[in-house]
Design a protein around this motif. Structure first.
Motif, PDB file in Angstrom:
ATOM      1  N   UNK A 260      53.545  65.549  73.050  1.00 43.92           N
ATOM      2  CA  UNK A 260      53.409  64.705  71.906  1.00 43.92           C
ATOM      3  C   UNK A 260      52.265  64.154  71.739  1.00 43.92           C
ATOM      4  N   UNK A 261      51.712  63.337  70.175  1.00 46.79           N
ATOM      5  CA  UNK A 261      50.442  63.163  70.604  1.00 46.79           C
ATOM      6  C   UNK A 261      50.896  61.127  70.991  1.00 46.79           C
ATOM      7  N   UNK A 262      49.530  60.741  71.575  1.00 46.96           N
ATOM      8  CA  UNK A 262      49.688  58.803  71.637  1.00 46.96           C
ATOM      9  C   UNK A 262      48.376  58.625  71.233  1.00 46.96           C
ATOM     10  N   UNK A 263      48.967  57.265  70.482  1.00 53.69           N
ATOM     11  CA  UNK A 263      47.657  56.291  70.083  1.00 53.69           C
ATOM     12  C   UNK A 263      47.598  55.254  70.875  1.00 53.69           C
ATOM     13  N   UNK A 264      46.705  55.109  71.520  1.00 47.14           N
ATOM     14  CA  UNK A 264      46.845  54.200  72.919  1.00 47.14           C
ATOM     15  C   UNK A 264      45.668  52.865  72.169  1.00 47.14           C
TER      16      UNK A 264
END
Length: 292
Positions: A260-264
């Motif tokens: 999964x790719x997470x934007x933080x």
């Protein structure tokens, strides 16, 4: 102690010479205007207006106060003019933390378009993501493959990166598949033991534990170069491998793994126009790359 807000009432009375007109202009009652003027006079310990039948007129002290009050008003108006909309205009510096892979193959190739769209944003891309702490505010925003645990951060899943096994067409021509479709006789580009925690290293050790190592590396850049050079097979992110026409998929992504790719971001920066601009652009290029 003088209430600075009383200066608004003082200036309006000085200009209109009327409590009634001041009340209408400031949308308050006439008694409120009279009370605020009285409070200002008490705080300054001097009389500012003389009341005649034709209106309110400044005393000598009032004339002096008017000079300073207009200076204060000018400063406030200049401040409003300069600051107003700052959080609505995408401008300023934004520090983006991400993996070298994402920076090199996803983000940086799209930056000319970003710069054309947001010329007033200065983007700093930090790729030493293992040493970057969002909680220490080392970066304003991050695009990463590991979901942070900090509760104070705003975290959003924006995509998924599939990985598959690839090899060069030249390597596959020289190492045809065996009858059982195993990878017997084929070597893999492997990771140094210090990187055994990586998903690709784990998958390889669990799925092909006896596969011979054709080359040991410490970076994905080296693995890609090794595969392109025809040294063996490697587990690579699909969106990168598909950009290399000389590579062929050997084991499809559905038999390998995905991340999964997470934007933080920091919760307090969600109202920042420049951070929102970077976040929206990252989501846009993730979608364009088919990482959904």
């Amino acid at each position: 102690m003088m209430d600075w807000n009383d200066l608004r009432f003082f200036l309006t009375v000085a200009r209109t010479q009327s409590l009634t007109k001041t009340a209408a202009a400031l949308k308050v009652s006439q008694s409120t205007v009279a009370r605020r003027i009285s409070a200002l006079e008490n705080s300054l310990k001097t009389r500012l207006f003389v009341h005649h039948q034709t209106g309110y007129f400044l005393t000598d002290a009032g004339q002096d106060v008017l000079h300073y009050a207009e200076e204060v008003e000018g400063k406030i108006l200049a401040l409003e003019s300069h600051i107003s909309g700052t959080d609505m205009r995408p401008a300023g510096k934004v520090r983006l933390a991400t993996a070298m892979t994402l920076a090199s193959h996803l983000i940086i190739p799209a930056l000319p378009r970003f710069n054309a769209r947001f010329p007033d944003i200065v983007l700093e891309v930090i790729t030493g993501i293992n040493t970057v702490s969002m909680s220490r505010h080392d970066a304003d925003i991050a695009l990463r493959l590991v979901r942070p645990e900090q509760q104070s951060l705003k975290i959003r899943k924006v995509g998924r990166i599939d990985s598959a096994v690839y090899a060069s067409k030249a390597y596959l021509d020289g190492h045809p598949p065996v009858a059982d479709h195993s990878q017997q006789g084929r070597g893999f580009i492997t990771w140094d033991p210090a990187f055994s925690h990586l998903p690709s290293a784990k998958w390889l050790s669990e799925t092909c534990p006896t596969a011979p190592s054709a080359l040991v590396t410490t970076s994905l850049v080296a693995q890609i170069a090794a595969v392109k050079a025809g040294l063996g097979l490697a587990v690579l992110p699909c969106f990168i491998a598909r950009q290399e026409p000389e590579l062929s998929e050997v084991i499809p992504a559905e038999r390998v793994f995905n991340e999964d790719l997470w934007l933080v971001t920091h919760a307090e920066l969600t109202a920042s126009a420049r951070v929102r601009a970077v976040a929206d652009f990252l989501v846009e290029i993730v979608a364009e790359a088919g990482l959904l």
